[in-house]
Every structure is written in structure tokens, then in C-alpha cells.
Enzyme design. Structure first.
Site, PDB file in Angstrom:
ATOM      1  N   GLY A 120      40.012  34.913  43.123  1.00  0.00           N
ATOM      2  CA  GLY A 120      40.269  35.515  41.823  1.00  0.00           C
ATOM      3  C   GLY A 120      38.973  35.678  41.044  1.00  0.00           C
ATOM      4  N   LEU A 121      39.077  36.301  39.892  1.00  0.00           N
ATOM      5  CA  LEU A 121      37.907  36.538  39.055  1.00  0.00           C
ATOM      6  C   LEU A 121      37.302  35.234  38.542  1.00  0.00           C
ATOM      7  CD1 LEU A 121      39.304  39.478  36.894  1.00  0.00           C
ATOM      8  CD2 LEU A 121      37.490  39.656  38.622  1.00  0.00           C
ATOM      9  N   GLY A 123      36.546  32.637  35.976  1.00  0.00           N
ATOM     10  CA  GLY A 123      37.307  32.268  34.795  1.00  0.00           C
ATOM     11  C   GLY A 123      38.808  32.338  34.973  1.00  0.00           C
ATOM     12  N   SER A 127      38.905  26.875  40.357  1.00  0.00           N
ATOM     13  CA  SER A 127      38.416  25.505  40.570  1.00  0.00           C
ATOM     14  C   SER A 127      39.336  24.483  39.928  1.00  0.00           C
ATOM     15  CB  SER A 127      36.997  25.359  40.009  1.00  0.00           C
ATOM     16  OG  SER A 127      36.090  26.203  40.692  1.00  0.00           O
ATOM     17  N   ARG A 153      27.050  26.502  47.119  1.00  0.00           N
ATOM     18  CA  ARG A 153      25.759  27.159  46.878  1.00  0.00           C
ATOM     19  C   ARG A 153      24.681  26.169  46.427  1.00  0.00           C
ATOM     20  NH1 ARG A 153      24.981  32.644  46.585  1.00  0.00           N
ATOM     21  NH2 ARG A 153      26.797  33.986  46.920  1.00  0.00           N
ATOM     22  N   ILE A 193      35.360  33.177  44.328  1.00  0.00           N
ATOM     23  CA  ILE A 193      35.752  34.535  43.935  1.00  0.00           C
ATOM     24  C   ILE A 193      36.118  35.371  45.157  1.00  0.00           C
ATOM     25  CG2 ILE A 193      34.990  36.688  42.857  1.00  0.00           C
ATOM     26  CD1 ILE A 193      33.196  35.004  41.009  1.00  0.00           C
ATOM     27  N   SER A 194      35.258  35.379  46.164  1.00  0.00           N
ATOM     28  CA  SER A 194      35.469  36.158  47.405  1.00  0.00           C
ATOM     29  C   SER A 194      36.075  37.514  47.083  1.00  0.00           C
ATOM     30  CB  SER A 194      36.337  35.382  48.394  1.00  0.00           C
ATOM     31  OG  SER A 194      37.462  34.782  47.791  1.00  0.00           O
ATOM     32  N   GLY A 243      25.504  43.041  39.099  1.00  0.00           N
ATOM     33  CA  GLY A 243      26.443  42.868  40.199  1.00  0.00           C
ATOM     34  C   GLY A 243      27.471  41.786  39.939  1.00  0.00           C
TER      35      GLY A 243
END
Length: 290
Positions: A120-121, A123, A127, A153, A193-194, A243
Site C-alpha cells: 500500500g501507499l 502512510g 507497518s 534497507r 510499498i512494493s 519518484g
């Protein structure tokens, strides 16, 4: 010492301590003649026949990707070669099977390994729901592990940027790690996010049918931007982040996901309620029992 093949091509022979023997050759013939082996470098009284009799004589000649094994005669080259494979840039590798497998590990843990992929986006609450889900499973005595996009990351994927190609590699690596957790019998919760369907579908394809559970956080962009807990939307709107998904980079919602957690009419269920919806799915599909 020098060993020659049937066509009298020179083969460089090197004997190592403990009778470990290496052979380097550019010869195209895998057939070797022992009659022309010079014994000058062997220990006193040692002969080819005595080595062969004691089972200590082993020659390996590499011909391209093919291996010829000789223990006094032509070996099982084709059989050995068939066990090797090439994956990506890795060549001449072989999968090693153990006497126990995923089913044994699942019986030990009294659960079935799978991947819960929350997408999902930024926010949208991915998580937060992942942590609520992990806590709910813990209280039920079930073992899970969360692969959070930002957390990964910090280590494994610290060398990747947010360019499209790096995002694809980021997802691929997390998918591979998630697959290992599932194979260990663990319920792996991947929260990131994927944004691209092809990358999520590629991760789904890594697992057996039914073991990849895609959860879509269907929260409108304006709601996510209003939350903006990290301040990233503000930076993206100001042009300081390029991006950024939802602003100047697309998010492709799932078309056939297993679970959709929605934000309807300005009302959003609590993270624990959303987690329970996922738990219900896992129970129905038998993941919470061996």
C-alpha cells in the site's frame, strides 16, 4: 609431472599434500591414458596401480561445464553434470537436500509457513498492521517475523536506491528472504510499498500456490498524505524527493489479492481489528496448525 592424453596433448598435473590431486588441461579429450604417467614426483615405491588399488587415484578433467571422473576408467561424467545447474550468474551449482524438510519444521512449530505480503501507499498503515499482526500471532503461540521495508534497507538492501530498477531488486531480495522464512515454517510478514504488480507477482511465483497472501491497504492518497507521519509527502510536493509513490511515481493496486483492508467513509478499523481479519484468513486456510 606431465600426463598425456590419447592424442598426446600435454596435460599439466599437480599433486597436492595428502594425495589430493588437481589437473588443469586445455585438451578436448576426456579420455586419459595412465601408461604415460610419469611417477617422478610420487613418493618412493608408489605406483599408479597401487594408488588405484587403494582407491586413492582420482582425476577430474574439466571440459567446458562437463566433468569427467576417472578412477582407473571412464567415470560418471554425464551423471555428475546432470546434477549441476546454472542460476543467473551462478554456474556449476547443486541443490543439497536434507533428510528433514519443511513439513518436519512445521510439525515442530505447529503451524504452516507462509508469506503475508502487506502492500500500500506510504502512510497507509502497513507497518502498524504488521506489528499488530505479529503481536496477535505471538499471543497465540505462533512464530512470525516481520520484514519491514525501511528496516531491510538499513542492512541487506542498504546499497539500493529508489530508482525503478533498484526498487525491483529490493522487492526481489525481500521475496527471496521471505521464501526462506516460509520454508523454515515461519509466518513471514513483509510490509513494504512494493508499488509495481509485476514485482509482487514475481514474489508470489517464488512460493507454492496458496502460501503467498497479498494484503492490500486500500487507503486513499489524501488520507495517507494527511497522516504523513514521516513528512515525506510534504518533501515530495516541494520537489525535494523525486519518484515518490503516489506523487510522481505510480502505485499499481493489486487485482486479485487475498485480503483488502479498507478505509471507508472516513472510518478506518483499528490496527488490531485489521490484524484479526488476517488472522481469520490464516485460521480458515489452516496456517495456524501443523
Amino acid at each position: 609431472m606431465i600426463l598425456r592424453d590419447m592424442q598426446a596433448n600435454p596435460l599439466q598435473w599437480t599433486a597436492s599434500p595428502g594425495l589430493g590431486v588437481g589437473l588443469e588441461t586445455t585438451s578436448s579429450s576426456p579420455l586419459l591414458s595412465f601408461s604415460q604417467l610419469s611417477l617422478g614426483n610420487l613418493s618412493g615405491g608408489t605406483s599408479v596401480n597401487s594408488l588405484k588399488t587403494r582407491g586413492l587415484f582420482l582425476v577430474k578433467a574439466m571440459e567446458g561445464s562437463r566433468t569427467a571422473s576417472l578412477n582407473g576408467h571412464a567415470g560418471n561424467a554425464d551423471k555428475n553434470a546432470s546434477l549441476l545447474s546454472s542460476v543467473g550468474n551462478s554456474t556449476n551449482i547443486q541443490w543439497h537436500e536434507c533428510s528433514f524438510n519443511k513439513n518436519d519444521r512445521q510439525k515442530l512449530l505447529k503451524q504452516k509457513g507462509c508469506v503475508i505480503w502487506i502492500t500500500g501507499l506510504s502512510g497507509s498503515g502497513k507497518s502498524t498492521v504488521a506489528c499488530a499482526l505479529g503481536g496477535s500471532l505471538y499471543r497465540r503461540g505462533k512464530l512470525s517475523y516481520i520484514l519491514d521495508g525501511d528496516n531491510v534497507r538499513h542492512g541487506l538492501n542498504r546499497d539500493l536506491s529508489f530508482k525503478a530498477e533498484d526498487r525491483a531488486e529490493n522487492i526481489r531480495r525481500i521475496g527471496e528472504v521471505a521464501k526462506l522464512f516460509a520454508d523454515a515454517g515461519v509466518i513471514c510478514i513483509a510490509s513494504l510499498i512494493s508499488p509495481y504488480r509485476r514485482d509482487r507477482d514475481a514474489c508470489r511465483a517464488m512460493l507454492p500456490a496458496g502460501d503467498f497472501v497479498e494484503v492490500f491497504m486500500d487507503v486513499p492518497l489524501q488520507v495517507c498524505e494527511a497522516r504523513d507521519s514521516k513528512g515525506l509527502y510534504k518533501l515530495a510536493r516541494a520537489g525535494k524527493i523525486k519518484g515518490f509513490t503516489g506523487i510522481d511515481d505510480p502505485y499499481e493496486p493489486p487485482l486479485n489479492c487475498e485480503i483488502v483492508l479498507t478505509h471507508e467513509g472516513g472510518v478506518c478499523a483499528s490496527p488490531c481489528e485489521m490484524a484479526e481479519e488476517v488472522i481469520s484468513y490464516l485460521e480458515d486456510k489452516g496456517f495456524l496448525e501443523a
